[in-house]
Design an enzyme around this catalytic site. Structure first.
Site, PDB file in Angstrom:
ATOM      1  N   HIS A  18       0.521  -1.053   0.119  1.00 11.43           N
ATOM      2  CA  HIS A  18       0.144   0.129   0.219  1.00 11.43           C
ATOM      3  C   HIS A  18       1.161   1.214   0.135  1.00 11.43           C
ATOM      4  O   HIS A  18       1.130   2.147  -0.897  1.00 11.43           O
ATOM      5  CB  HIS A  18      -1.003  -0.295   1.056  1.00 11.43           C
ATOM      6  CG  HIS A  18      -2.325  -0.906   1.201  1.00 11.43           C
ATOM      7  ND1 HIS A  18      -1.644  -2.121   2.239  1.00 11.43           N
ATOM      8  CD2 HIS A  18      -2.477  -1.771  -0.027  1.00 11.43           C
ATOM      9  CE1 HIS A  18      -3.007  -2.849   2.442  1.00 11.43           C
ATOM     10  NE2 HIS A  18      -3.993  -2.586   1.332  1.00 11.43           N
ATOM     11  N   LYS A  42     -18.594  -5.982   7.384  1.00 15.63           N
ATOM     12  CA  LYS A  42     -17.544  -6.847   7.137  1.00 15.63           C
ATOM     13  C   LYS A  42     -16.250  -7.035   8.324  1.00 15.63           C
ATOM     14  O   LYS A  42     -15.699  -6.473   9.003  1.00 15.63           O
ATOM     15  CB  LYS A  42     -16.599  -6.436   6.582  1.00 15.63           C
ATOM     16  CG  LYS A  42     -15.157  -6.819   5.507  1.00 15.63           C
ATOM     17  CD  LYS A  42     -14.521  -6.702   4.209  1.00 15.63           C
ATOM     18  CE  LYS A  42     -13.608  -6.765   3.752  1.00 15.63           C
ATOM     19  NZ  LYS A  42     -12.881  -6.638   2.823  1.00 15.63           N
ATOM     20  N   ARG A  91      -1.577  -5.515  -8.249  1.00 16.19           N
ATOM     21  CA  ARG A  91      -0.789  -7.043  -8.487  1.00 16.19           C
ATOM     22  C   ARG A  91      -0.777  -8.073  -9.661  1.00 16.19           C
ATOM     23  O   ARG A  91      -0.579  -7.268 -10.703  1.00 16.19           O
ATOM     24  CB  ARG A  91      -0.937  -7.899  -7.151  1.00 16.19           C
ATOM     25  CG  ARG A  91      -0.674  -6.277  -6.014  1.00 16.19           C
ATOM     26  CD  ARG A  91      -1.209  -7.001  -4.567  1.00 16.19           C
ATOM     27  NE  ARG A  91      -2.411  -7.182  -4.342  1.00 16.19           N
ATOM     28  CZ  ARG A  91      -2.926  -8.131  -3.681  1.00 16.19           C
ATOM     29  NH1 ARG A  91      -2.689  -7.948  -2.580  1.00 16.19           N
ATOM     30  NH2 ARG A  91      -4.486  -8.041  -3.466  1.00 16.19           N
ATOM     31  N   SER A 129      -2.821  -7.694   2.750  1.00 20.25           N
ATOM     32  CA  SER A 129      -3.491  -8.481   4.132  1.00 20.25           C
ATOM     33  C   SER A 129      -3.323  -8.852   4.168  1.00 20.25           C
ATOM     34  O   SER A 129      -3.429  -9.668   5.979  1.00 20.25           O
ATOM     35  CB  SER A 129      -3.781  -6.817   4.712  1.00 20.25           C
ATOM     36  OG  SER A 129      -3.966  -5.818   3.817  1.00 20.25           O
TER      37      SER A 129
END
Ligand code: PNS
Length: 165
Positions: A18, A42, A91, A129
């Site tokens: 990030h 979430k 990515r 993450s």
């Protein structure tokens, strides 16, 4: 006119990948607002407050970065902040389908806001993450993938031992 971009995400927690996107983005924009989605539906490991604290500590070295949180539609938040761009990191190919869908939906909702994709540095192509959280939960060494404060907080959360301690 200031060129402002929103860099949205869960940031649960922020990783070096990030930070790499933020640094690259700063060469294109005057200001980057890192915006954490506040989504009580979430399940997250860190609270929004903890995520803000880790992001603030990890971005003090940059100028032109603001940390914030938002709920509701991203494009509405971008308009409120006078931002004309949404910044997203890309990515591997696996990111593409979801990112494409998100960007097209955001464009449908507000044609004034453009999505800008930046490639992460090769070093971070496989960091996320979630994989970092999994490694840290089993006591794995994640020190070269996250800022120091995140490494400490992850080990604190899981009751594991940081390599540097
Ligand atoms: O890091 P993430 O979890 O992949 O980030 C996803 C995020 C926060 C960018 C996305 O879920 C989002 O923008 N949510 C806010 C609601 C919204 O506007 N969704 C897109 C159009 S329906």
């Amino acid at each position: 006119m200031q060129r402002i971009a929103i860099y949205p995400g869960s940031f649960d927690p922020v990783t070096n990948g990030h930070l790499d996107i933020i640094e690259r983005g700063l060469s294109l924009f005057d200001k980057i607002i890192v915006a954490i989605l506040h989504n009580p539906a979430k399940k997250s490991l860190f609270s929004v407050e903890e995520r803000i604290e880790m992001l603030q500590a990890s971005t003090v070295k940059f100028s032109g970065v603001e940390i914030d949180c938002f709920s509701g539609l991203l494009v509405d938040y971008a308009s409120r902040k006078n931002a004309h761009a949404i910044l997203r990191g890309m990515r591997a190919v696996s990111d593409f389908e979801y990112e494409f869908q998100l960007a097209l939906m955001n464009r449908r909702l507000n044609r004034e806001v453009q999505t800008v994709f930046l490639m992460t540095g090769l070093r971070w192509i496989f960091t996320s993450s979630s994989i970092i959280k999994e490694a840290a939960s089993f006591g794995g060494d994640i020190s070269d993938m996250v800022p120091e404060i995140v490494e400490y907080k992850l080990h604190e959360k899981f009751g594991t031992k940081p390599k540097t301690a």
